[in-house]
Design an enzyme around this catalytic site. Structure first.
Site, PDB file in Angstrom:
ATOM      1  N   ASP A   8      36.727  36.271  47.372  1.00  0.00           N
ATOM      2  CA  ASP A   8      36.719  37.019  46.232  1.00  0.00           C
ATOM      3  C   ASP A   8      35.661  38.047  46.138  1.00  0.00           C
ATOM      4  O   ASP A   8      34.480  37.461  46.240  1.00  0.00           O
ATOM      5  CB  ASP A   8      36.418  36.080  45.066  1.00  0.00           C
ATOM      6  CG  ASP A   8      37.569  34.918  44.580  1.00  0.00           C
ATOM      7  OD1 ASP A   8      38.014  34.426  45.720  1.00  0.00           O
ATOM      8  OD2 ASP A   8      37.715  34.467  43.627  1.00  0.00           O
ATOM      9  N   LYS A  47      44.213  36.338  38.647  1.00  0.00           N
ATOM     10  CA  LYS A  47      43.151  35.275  38.510  1.00  0.00           C
ATOM     11  C   LYS A  47      42.255  35.576  37.381  1.00  0.00           C
ATOM     12  O   LYS A  47      41.486  36.382  37.629  1.00  0.00           O
ATOM     13  CB  LYS A  47      42.250  34.882  39.879  1.00  0.00           C
ATOM     14  CG  LYS A  47      41.119  33.888  39.698  1.00  0.00           C
ATOM     15  CD  LYS A  47      40.323  33.663  40.928  1.00  0.00           C
ATOM     16  CE  LYS A  47      39.280  32.655  40.673  1.00  0.00           C
ATOM     17  NZ  LYS A  47      38.742  32.389  41.984  1.00  0.00           N
ATOM     18  N   LYS A 103      41.335  39.903  40.041  1.00  0.00           N
ATOM     19  CA  LYS A 103      40.874  38.910  39.038  1.00  0.00           C
ATOM     20  C   LYS A 103      40.059  39.699  38.074  1.00  0.00           C
ATOM     21  O   LYS A 103      39.448  40.652  38.299  1.00  0.00           O
ATOM     22  CB  LYS A 103      39.869  38.228  39.857  1.00  0.00           C
ATOM     23  CG  LYS A 103      38.930  37.011  39.607  1.00  0.00           C
ATOM     24  CD  LYS A 103      38.219  36.630  40.629  1.00  0.00           C
ATOM     25  CE  LYS A 103      37.078  35.501  39.846  1.00  0.00           C
ATOM     26  NZ  LYS A 103      36.300  34.785  41.087  1.00  0.00           N
TER      27      LYS A 103
END
Length: 309
Positions: A146, A245, A209
């Site tokens: 991430d 996400k 995300k």
């Protein structure tokens, strides 16, 4: 794919209309009783169970991984008649130095280890150091990375710089999945969120995300709706499915239902699977377990009855 600004330049997101649409996911559209229990069980499969704290230790990570392997108490599983159905969280997310502990604890479980990188959460480090952090973390055994972007590139509209940065990070990940954190609470407008989402996907993101969880404003339904519409538009133009996400501030079972309804209505059933949708959360699992126990027993248990991650 090459950077193509025509896919997002000139597009303006109407915030009031987006907020009205997002309000419907929490009020008019819901599921009840056995259907609600089924959706909550599915939400467990979508959780990136996370610890990103300065006091993380090997013991804390191992405890988190034990909860990831067995997210529901045995009496709740029996009450839901899950039988031998495998049920684990979608991944465990930790800091880079905690990756070896997570890999050790999850050995043989099939649960991937995710890690933040690139100077998380601000990302204000020289690019070569951020790339080196990605490479080191992947070498420790992380399956998913991430990353955080340089917000300045979005705020100034320097899309080429943002594209080049993310593409370099994509290459540094190798076979690991790349999740691009946009830090939407710091981008100013929904139009910028849409554009940044498009650039991230063009540069090779496997997931986009919302947040690091460290901003003042994290995942919200209007921001998520904007990003999901970008996913839908990108898929229509390219034929590629990219994951999503939401992360930061998602704590309740009710929110788990709202985000799943959003994904089902906007993108369809495939985005209710962990290869295309994840929650970044730590405390949400506890509330889901509490709600499922109520469904089984008709009573709410005290919070201390459930194992904490």
């Amino acid at each position: 794919m090459p950077l193509d600004t025509s896919m997002f330049e000139g597009i303006r997101v109407n915030r009031p209309a987006t907020e009205r649409r997002a309000d419907g996911f929490g009020s008019r559209r819901s599921v009840k009783k056995a259907y609600q229990a089924a959706w909550l069980v599915n939400a467990i499969r979508l959780i990136d169970l996370t610890t990103l704290a300065g006091d993380d230790t090997r013991g804390k990570v191992h405890r988190l991984c034990a909860k990831a392997r067995n997210p529901l108490a045995s009496h709740i599983r029996e009450g839901l008649d899950l039988g031998n159905m495998p049920l684990t969280v979608g991944a465990v997310c930790v800091y880079p130095t905690m990756v070896p502990h997570a890999v050790e604890a999850l050995d043989g479980s099939g649960i991937p280890v995710a890690s933040v990188a690139t100077g998380f959460p601000a990302g204000l480090m020289p690019l070569h150091l951020r790339l080196a952090e990605i490479e080191w973390t992947v070498a420790q055994g992380a399956h998913e990375i991430d990353i955080v972007i340089t917000r300045e590139h979005v705020l100034t509209g320097n899309w080429q710089a943002l594209y080049d940065e993310i593409m370099a990070m994509r290459e540094a990940c190798g076979d690991a999945h790349l999740k691009v954190i946009l830090a939407t609470g710091e981008l100013g407008t929904l139009s910028k969120v849409y554009a940044a989402s498009m650039v991230a996907m063009q540069a090779g993101a496997d997931f986009i995300k919302t947040s690091t969880g460290k901003e003042g404003v994290n995942a919200t339904l209007p921001v998520s709706l904007t990003m999901v519409r970008a996913l839908r538009d990108y898929g229509a133009l390219t034929g590629h499915k990219i994951g999503f996400k939401p992360a930061g501030g998602i704590k309740s079972a009710k929110e788990a239902l709202q985000w799943q309804v959003l994904m089902k209505e906007e993108l369809g059933r495939p985005w209710l699977e962990p290869d295309l949708f994840r929650f970044g959360a730590s405390s949400m699992l506890g509330d889901i377990e509490r709600q499922l126990e109520h469904h089984v027993t008709g009573r709410y248990a005290a919070s201390h009855r459930h194992a904490m991650s």
